[in-house]
Scaffold this active site. Structure first.
Site, PDB file in Angstrom:
ATOM      1  N   LYS B  76      35.622  44.517  37.038  1.00  0.00           N
ATOM      2  CA  LYS B  76      36.976  44.106  37.407  1.00  0.00           C
ATOM      3  C   LYS B  76      37.088  42.619  37.048  1.00  0.00           C
ATOM      4  O   LYS B  76      36.127  41.857  37.237  1.00  0.00           O
ATOM      5  CB  LYS B  76      37.157  44.303  38.921  1.00  0.00           C
ATOM      6  CG  LYS B  76      38.557  44.043  39.451  1.00  0.00           C
ATOM      7  CD  LYS B  76      38.600  44.319  40.975  1.00  0.00           C
ATOM      8  CE  LYS B  76      39.988  44.161  41.558  1.00  0.00           C
ATOM      9  NZ  LYS B  76      40.027  44.478  43.006  1.00  0.00           N
ATOM     10  N   SER B 151      43.788  47.570  44.207  1.00  0.00           N
ATOM     11  CA  SER B 151      43.936  46.670  43.087  1.00  0.00           C
ATOM     12  C   SER B 151      42.941  46.881  41.955  1.00  0.00           C
ATOM     13  O   SER B 151      43.145  46.383  40.863  1.00  0.00           O
ATOM     14  CB  SER B 151      43.797  45.231  43.589  1.00  0.00           C
ATOM     15  OG  SER B 151      42.488  44.992  44.077  1.00  0.00           O
ATOM     16  N   SER B 175      41.045  48.585  47.994  1.00  0.00           N
ATOM     17  CA  SER B 175      41.186  48.392  46.548  1.00  0.00           C
ATOM     18  C   SER B 175      40.137  49.076  45.682  1.00  0.00           C
ATOM     19  O   SER B 175      40.268  49.107  44.466  1.00  0.00           O
ATOM     20  CB  SER B 175      41.201  46.899  46.210  1.00  0.00           C
ATOM     21  OG  SER B 175      42.452  46.350  46.536  1.00  0.00           O
TER      22      SER B 175
END
Lengths: 484, 483
Positions: B76, B151, B175
């Site tokens: 990420k 997210s 997330s």
């Protein structure tokens, strides 16, 4: 109206750790800008603080030195505000739970009175960087070397009532932190900075007046002058029927005045909250006791010992304990010559006088304690007299010789204590000065005491300063009085 | 090769069926071909990946390869990676090239993994749909008109799309778990403090935690072995022994006590999700587990408490983006205030600004007690709810999200979006671990089963998830992606 001045101080002391409070970067002073700022100090995304254990130990030792309570746990909080030299947009500090609780500091005033100033608390925090407004053609330079330097902020109660008391307080704090070895106390380099809160109230009134805070005063002298200015400023306002507004002011040493920086309305809301990157600091009893065992003899203890065991006056003891280095110097001299009063006189007189003249700190003294001690030994054993000692001291100061003994012989300063030799010199002087002898004989008793000085001077001169003055004095008195 | 699990690929590499270079090249080609549809990567590091693959192959040649050597994965874009842009999905950090590696990146690199790049995400990890990225939304591999969740939407989509066998995500309020659920993969949020946060760009420091996202629980276990552990650079990381998470994955579940929180099956839960989750629970019963109903009475307060605490921390964490030292800086600032205002106005997106405003407000003088302090009290109650529940049961189960993946643009109202995290947020507030495993497909939309355990119970969670995956095949379903 009679006004009472009320003063409280916040003293920021830079702790002398090797690395920063939350990073491994060096704290050494004077490096090229931004060469001692690592990713953590720069506030790089993703970086996290790790508390410097040594900084905690130093803070705890300060707390123990002022008999403060050391809470079992303390909390780091974030003080949020924007400024270019504050890399993270917050300063990691302590607020609700500081590392050092209530304590006390004794201060000694000029007349020898001792007063206790209460300490509200002391907390740890990180220093910000520096904004450099010069030399950047209209731009501001940022140096983050100082960012993250550990500070201990010592907050007093409003217990002081004059510039003199405030100054004595700062000196006392300075002495404590330098004795503890937790700060170099160097005000010129910013190792100690003060925020001074000053207010006035009608004498007898209990409620405190509105205060002004003078930020970042960085010398003993400026603290006194800033307070003096501020007292006058507030007195004028109050006596003209005005009101003092709560504000932050800056002291300008060049103009010797304080000037408004921001009022209460313009003050930041710092939005303190516990720093989620740092766990609460837990200190157990064993840790605190261990730190206590590391405490050196503190200024107040030393002062008391100097008076009680060494027989010094409180004034002398106070001067000589002014810094740990000075006290240690004095003690070394005293141990060498075994005469505390003599050592005290020489250290305070000739040594400090010369150091002050040359703008040197005791640690920079050209004459070491061993050298001065060696000189005083020769005074004590009557090898030389006071005048000779001053000459030897001057030679030591100029580093012409290594030890007093070397120069005593070389210069022929060895004191003449041979009675026969002195006697013949005395006889010679009496014989050579008939006019003065007659005057002496005709003078009244109390005048004679003074007049004998002339003859002593002549004998000393004739001996090229090597005669022992008290011995000369006694012998001359005997001989002259015999002529009466 | 893109369909295989991390464990399968590890065996293939070990057996010499293919090299890391072949594997890496094949996945990079797939990304190049299909990611324009999904937008799951912000940065693909082809050259670096091939170098790392070659190094891994060389090591294997010398007989020095570890279990993870040569296995590709993605991070990420919130993990700092040395020499590679680390944007956190924000214009603010579009020009930020991290000068150092996050601890987890360092550990996985050390273990021999090959990074294919940095995945898309909601800006500063704020969002539940991956629509808040400066780099554009990520599309769900199961259907590009749907969001992948957020997210960590880029990581979830990349794994589901077969671009990488595994990726790292972060989870502050769901997330990892919610996008794992939406994309039909397995995602673990470890106990707070289990994995170092050093080098992970902070959103809400007391809630953020990194975790693995992969096809199976076994794959997550392999990654956890490399990721977990104390880090002297993160004071909140816990000094506690790290078990071998791959050991005991097969342990039978006879007598396992499963708690179903009544609050997780109430109003707002889509019936098709409830059906799938209850079916999963029945599978567990058939495997010998016992199911009882439990209550987490403060569940309804989790979202309000979270939206006080997380924005408060965020408002402070994001203060460093001021245009002074790194990141975006506005053009020709007139003065300092102008520099701050325009830099931050231009650099941050709406959701980030919204949370900074909320956080700044709740920490303000006069509001602190009513909001922040109260929220912290609620947080303790929520934690206690879980501790009480775990005194009675071994794990808790429920849905990872109230619905399956929704259409892009469907939740324009921020509060509607916040409700997405209703089943995940309390877990971060309590600091416990949680895992989402694929447990159904409804209209070709994956459903996630969330399994929760007590603090540091990751090994058991992985065991519980793995046994389920031995009995079901939801985790083996793959979306078909059209170019």
């Amino acid at each position: 109206m009679q006004w009472e001045v009320v003063i409280g101080l916040e003293v920021h002391v830079q702790l002398s750790t090797c690395s920063k409070i939350f990073s491994g970067a060096s704290t050494a002073f004077g490096a090229e800008p931004n060469t001692q700022a690592c990713g953590i100090d720069l506030g790089l995304p993703g970086t996290l603080p790790v508390l410097n254990e040594n900084a905690v130990a130093m803070a705890v030792r300060f707390g123990l030195a002022i008999n403060a309570e050391i809470p079992e746990y303390s909390v780091f909080e974030r003080k949020n505000y924007f400024y270019p030299d504050l890399p993270k947009g917050y300063q990691t500090s302590q607020m609700a739970h500081p590392v050092v609780g209530r304590g006390e500091v004794d201060i000694t005033l000029g007349d020898g009175t001792v007063k206790t100033v209460r300490i509200h608390h002391a907390h740890m925090e990180e220093d910000a960087g520096k904004s450099l407004h010069e030399d950047y053609s209209g731009m501001t330079g940022i140096d983050l070397n100082r960012a993250g330097t550990p500070l201990l902020e010592i907050v007093s109660e409003p217990d002081m009532h004059s510039a003199e008391e405030a100054s004595a307080y700062i000196r006392a704090i300075h002495a404590i932190v330098t004795y503890l070895g937790i700060s170099d106390g160097n005000m010129a380099e910013g190792s100690m900075r003060c925020d001074v809160n000053v207010s006035l109230r009608p004498k007898g009134q209990e409620k405190l007046g509105t205060r002004a805070e003078i930020k970042n005063v960085n010398s003993f002298r400026f603290v006194e002058r800033a307070i003096a200015f501020e007292i006058e400023r507030q007195r004028e306002i109050l006596e003209d029927g005005g009101v003092v507004i709560q504000e932050t002011r800056l002291y300008n040493p060049d103009l010797d005045e304080t000037r408004s920086m921001r009022t209460k309305e313009e003050a930041n809301d710092y939005r303190y909250f516990p720093c989620p990157d740092l766990l609460p600091l837990m200190l157990d009893e064993a840790y605190i006791e261990h730190q206590r065992s590391l405490l050196p003899e503190l200024p107040s203890e030393k002062r008391q010992r100097f008076v009680e065991s060494l027989g010094l006056s409180t004034y002398d003891a106070d001067v000589l304990t002014g810094s740990r280095a000075l006290a240690e110097y004095f003690e070394a001299v005293q141990q060498h010559c075994s005469d505390a009063k003599l050592a005290a006189n020489w250290v305070q007189g000739d040594l400090l006088g010369r150091l002050n003249r040359d703008g040197l700190d005791i640690t920079e003294s050209p004459v070491s304690a061993e050298q001065l001690g060696g000189l005083l030994v020769r005074l004590v054993d009557d090898t030389i007299n006071g005048k000779g000692a001053k000459q030897v001291f001057a030679d030591l100061w100029e580093r012409k010789v290594e030890t007093a003994d070397e120069i005593i012989d070389a210069r022929g300063l060895k004191q003449v204590t041979d009675t026969g030799a002195i006697e013949s010199l005395c006889d010679q002087v009496i014989a050579d000065n008939p006019v003065q002898v007659t005057q002496y004989r005709e003078a009244s008793e109390d005048k004679r005491g003074k007049m004998i000085g002339f003859f002593v001077g002549q004998v000393m001169k004739a001996s090229r300063g090597t005669a022992n003055p008290p011995q000369v004095n006694a012998m001359l008195k005997e001989k002259l009085d015999a002529l009466l | 090769m893109h369909d295989k699990t991390l464990a399968e690929l590890a065996r293939g590499l070990a057996a010499g069926d293919f090299s890391s270079r072949e594997l890496t090249t094949s996945l990079l080609e797939r990304i190049k071909r299909l990611d324009p549809v999904l937008n799951s990567f912000i940065t693909v590091t082809d050259e670096q990946a091939l170098k790392e693959a070659d190094a891994a192959d060389a090591l294997r040649h010398k007989g020095e390869a570890g279990i993870l050597s040569g296995l590709p994965l993605a991070y990420k874009d919130i993990f700092c990676t040395e020499g590679v842009r680390t944007s956190a999905g924000s214009k603010m950090l579009d020009n930020f090239i991290a000068p150092y590696n996050a601890t987890v990146v360092e550990k996985l690199k050390h273990a021999g993994t090959v990074s294919l790049g940095k995945t898309n995400m909601d800006e500063f990890a704020m969002g539940s749909s991956n629509e808040n990225s400066w780099y554009g939304p990520v599309k769900n591999p199961w259907n590009p008109t749907l969001v992948p969740g957020g997210s960590s939407g880029g990581s979830a989509a990349a794994v589901a799309a077969g671009f990488v066998p595994a990726a790292l995500g972060t989870d502050t309020g769901g997330s990892i778990r919610q996008p794992a659920a939406f994309c039909g993969i397995t995602g673990l949020k470890p106990t707070y403090g289990r994995v170092s946060r050093y080098g992970m760009i902070a959103y809400a420091s007391s809630l953020d935690q990194a975790g693995p996202m992969a096809r199976t629980a076994e794959d997550c276990a392999m990654l956890m072995n490399a990721m977990a552990g104390h880090d002297t650079r993160d004071s909140t990381s816990v000094s506690r022994n790290v078990p071998d998470y791959t050991q005991g994955l097969d342990k039978p579940l006879n007598g396992l006590k499963i708690g179903l929180p009544v609050e997780y099956f109430g109003e707002g839960l889509a019936p098709e999700v409830e059906t799938a989750v209850r079916e999963a629970v029945r599978v567990y019963e058939s495997l010998g587990a016992q199911v009882i109903e439990v209550s987490l009475p403060h569940t309804s307060m989790a979202i309000p408490a979270y939206y006080v605490i997380a924005p408060a921390e965020a408002s402070s964490n994001l203060s460093r983006y001021d245009g002074v030292r790194f990141g975006h800086r506005c053009d020709d600032p007139a003065d300092l205030e102008d520099l701050y205002k325009r830099t931050r106005a231009e650099g941050f997106g709406d959701e980030v600004k919204r949370r900074i405003l909320i956080g700044t407000h709740t920490l303000s003088e006069g509001f602190f007690d009513a909001y922040y302090r109260k929220a912290q009290q609620v947080r303790r109650l929520i934690r206690q709810d879980f501790l009480d529940a775990f005194a009675r049961v071994d794990v808790l189960m429920g849905p990872a999200a109230p619905t399956t993946a929704f259409e892009l643009g469907a939740k324009a109202d921020p509060v509607q979006m916040y409700l997405q995290d209703i089943y995940t947020i309390a877990i971060n507030l309590a600091g416990i671990p949680g895992i989402s495993v694929p447990a159904g497909l409804v209209d070709n939309r994956p459903v996630g089963l969330q399994i929760l355990g007590p603090h540091f119970g990751e090994a058991h969670l992985l065991n519980v998830a793995h046994v389920y995956q031995q009995a079901t095949d939801w985790h083996q379903r793959r979306p078909e992606i059209k170019e």
